[in-house]
Design a protein around this motif. Structure first.
Motif, PDB file in Angstrom:
ATOM      1  N   VAL A  85      14.481   4.643  -0.018  1.00  0.00           N
ATOM      2  CA  VAL A  85      15.231   5.131  -1.176  1.00  0.00           C
ATOM      3  C   VAL A  85      16.617   5.575  -0.711  1.00  0.00           C
ATOM      4  O   VAL A  85      16.727   6.346   0.255  1.00  0.00           O
ATOM      5  CB  VAL A  85      14.501   6.299  -1.866  1.00  0.00           C
ATOM      6  CG1 VAL A  85      15.348   6.862  -3.012  1.00  0.00           C
ATOM      7  CG2 VAL A  85      13.138   5.840  -2.380  1.00  0.00           C
TER       8      VAL A  85
ATOM      9  N   GLY B  17      18.179   3.048 -10.196  1.00  0.00           N
ATOM     10  CA  GLY B  17      18.075   3.991 -11.299  1.00  0.00           C
ATOM     11  C   GLY B  17      19.299   4.875 -11.386  1.00  0.00           C
ATOM     12  O   GLY B  17      19.971   5.130 -10.386  1.00  0.00           O
TER      13      GLY B  17
ATOM     14  N   CYS C  87      19.992   8.646 -12.313  1.00  0.00           N
ATOM     15  CA  CYS C  87      19.003   9.712 -12.223  1.00  0.00           C
ATOM     16  C   CYS C  87      19.630  11.084 -12.492  1.00  0.00           C
ATOM     17  O   CYS C  87      20.758  11.183 -12.993  1.00  0.00           O
ATOM     18  CB  CYS C  87      18.353   9.662 -10.845  1.00  0.00           C
ATOM     19  SG  CYS C  87      17.861   7.975 -10.374  1.00  0.00           S
TER      20      CYS C  87
ATOM     21  N   ARG D 200      20.260   5.847  -7.567  1.00  0.00           N
ATOM     22  CA  ARG D 200      19.211   5.778  -6.558  1.00  0.00           C
ATOM     23  C   ARG D 200      18.669   4.353  -6.505  1.00  0.00           C
ATOM     24  O   ARG D 200      18.216   3.800  -7.516  1.00  0.00           O
ATOM     25  CB  ARG D 200      18.093   6.770  -6.857  1.00  0.00           C
ATOM     26  CG  ARG D 200      18.615   8.174  -7.160  1.00  0.00           C
ATOM     27  CD  ARG D 200      17.542   9.220  -7.087  1.00  0.00           C
ATOM     28  NE  ARG D 200      17.281   9.564  -5.685  1.00  0.00           N
ATOM     29  CZ  ARG D 200      16.437  10.535  -5.326  1.00  0.00           C
ATOM     30  NH1 ARG D 200      15.775  11.216  -6.253  1.00  0.00           N
ATOM     31  NH2 ARG D 200      16.256  10.824  -4.056  1.00  0.00           N
TER      32      ARG D 200
ATOM     33  N   PHE E 237      10.465   5.425 -10.020  1.00  0.00           N
ATOM     34  CA  PHE E 237      11.764   5.874 -10.535  1.00  0.00           C
ATOM     35  C   PHE E 237      11.609   7.033 -11.509  1.00  0.00           C
ATOM     36  O   PHE E 237      12.344   8.019 -11.426  1.00  0.00           O
ATOM     37  CB  PHE E 237      12.488   4.706 -11.210  1.00  0.00           C
ATOM     38  CG  PHE E 237      13.156   3.774 -10.240  1.00  0.00           C
ATOM     39  CD1 PHE E 237      14.402   4.077  -9.714  1.00  0.00           C
ATOM     40  CD2 PHE E 237      12.537   2.612  -9.827  1.00  0.00           C
ATOM     41  CE1 PHE E 237      15.028   3.239  -8.804  1.00  0.00           C
ATOM     42  CE2 PHE E 237      13.138   1.756  -8.920  1.00  0.00           C
ATOM     43  CZ  PHE E 237      14.387   2.078  -8.403  1.00  0.00           C
TER      44      PHE E 237
ATOM     45  N   CYS F 166      14.523   9.507 -12.575  1.00  0.00           N
ATOM     46  CA  CYS F 166      15.503   8.588 -13.169  1.00  0.00           C
ATOM     47  C   CYS F 166      15.057   8.214 -14.580  1.00  0.00           C
ATOM     48  O   CYS F 166      14.093   7.458 -14.738  1.00  0.00           O
ATOM     49  CB  CYS F 166      15.645   7.323 -12.339  1.00  0.00           C
ATOM     50  SG  CYS F 166      16.021   7.593 -10.593  1.00  0.00           S
TER      51      CYS F 166
ATOM     52  N   ALA G 222      16.099   2.946 -15.376  1.00  0.00           N
ATOM     53  CA  ALA G 222      16.034   2.194 -14.126  1.00  0.00           C
ATOM     54  C   ALA G 222      15.911   0.711 -14.437  1.00  0.00           C
ATOM     55  O   ALA G 222      15.353   0.313 -15.472  1.00  0.00           O
ATOM     56  CB  ALA G 222      14.862   2.660 -13.268  1.00  0.00           C
TER      57      ALA G 222
END
Length: 258
Positions: free
Chosen positions: A33, A180, A182, A188, A205, A211, A214
């Motif tokens: 991530v 995403g 977020c 992200r 997500f 998030c 996404a």
């Protein structure tokens, strides 16, 4: 369950304060991530090199950026593309629309519809230091003029609700990548280290990364990442990638410059 969810939300809030990539786990699956603040990170989209050819591989993009005195800190494939490495949908780079919005829909059984066309699909965009993700129809009505944008599909999370076509427990599994927008506007990116289904990936997500919106980017052999911090230098197994996300550490150029 409530206790585990609370821990996940606290972790997400802390992680959102840090830019960069790290390894995480969720629902017994491993992921990388990468979190970036679009207001302070030089997040861009790339497709063609200085000779007008698709970069195709992350190392080629990194070499060209280094030749300008800058450093590529992160890269990820930025959506689906044809066998000629042309984006299937909308692609905007430095304010120029290089590929138009794709509003085509395919009438077929859901399992047989290519991922891009599983409605709703969507658009990730960057404008004035802020990021957003909208379903394609909403983006078409929004009259936006972003500096960067890429279209892919399907949407994974829409206003904190999972895409209605995603099936819990589905046996259709592969490596997957997505993006995403977020909490606090952080962008992200996530890529799975092993095979996961769409429902599990979307939950990552919404439930772990916080998030509310996404977008799926690609899967299988099309999913790749470049992260020197994690010693990840993925190369495409089938000739190359199409459009790419990249975060640049500028040596002598302004954020967002080509």
């Amino acid at each position: 369950m409530l206790c585990l969810l609370s821990v996940g939300l606290i972790f997400s809030a802390e992680a959102a304060e840090r830019d960069g990539c790290q390894r995480e786990s969720f629902a017994h699956s491993a992921y990388v991530v990468c979190t970036f603040d679009p207001a302070s990170s030089d997040l861009r989209l790339f497709w063609h090199d200085a000779h007008g050819e698709p970069y195709r591989q992350f190392d080629r993009l990194a070499d060209e950026i280094q030749a300008r005195g800058d450093t590529l800190q992160f890269a990820l494939n930025a959506g689906m593309y044809t066998t000629d490495f042309v984006p299937v949908g909308l692609y905007i780079e430095n304010g120029e629309t290089l590929r138009p919005l794709n509003t085509r829909s395919i009438d077929a059984m859901p399992a047989r519809v290519p991922n891009f066309y599983k409605q709703p699909n969507g658009v990730f965009y960057l404008a004035n230091g802020r990021a957003g993700i909208l379903p394609t129809s909403a983006y078409a009505d929004a009259d936006l003029s972003p500096r960067f944008a890429t279209q892919s599909g399907p949407m994974l999370v829409i206003d904190n609700v999972l895409h209605p076509a995603l099936i819990e427990g589905s046996t259709s599994v592969t490596r997957r990548s997505g993006v995403g927008v977020c909490k606090n506007g952080a962008v992200r990116f996530a890529i799975s280290e092993s095979s996961v289904n769409f429902h599990e990936f979307a939950r990552l997500f919404r439930d772990r990364l916080d998030c509310p919106n996404a977008l799926f980017l690609d899967g299988g052999r099309g999913a790749g990442i470049y992260s020197p911090a994690l010693n990840r230098y993925d190369a495409s197994w089938h000739g190359g990638y199409g459009p790419m996300f990249g975060v640049v550490a500028s040596g002598n150029s302004e954020p967002g410059s080509p």
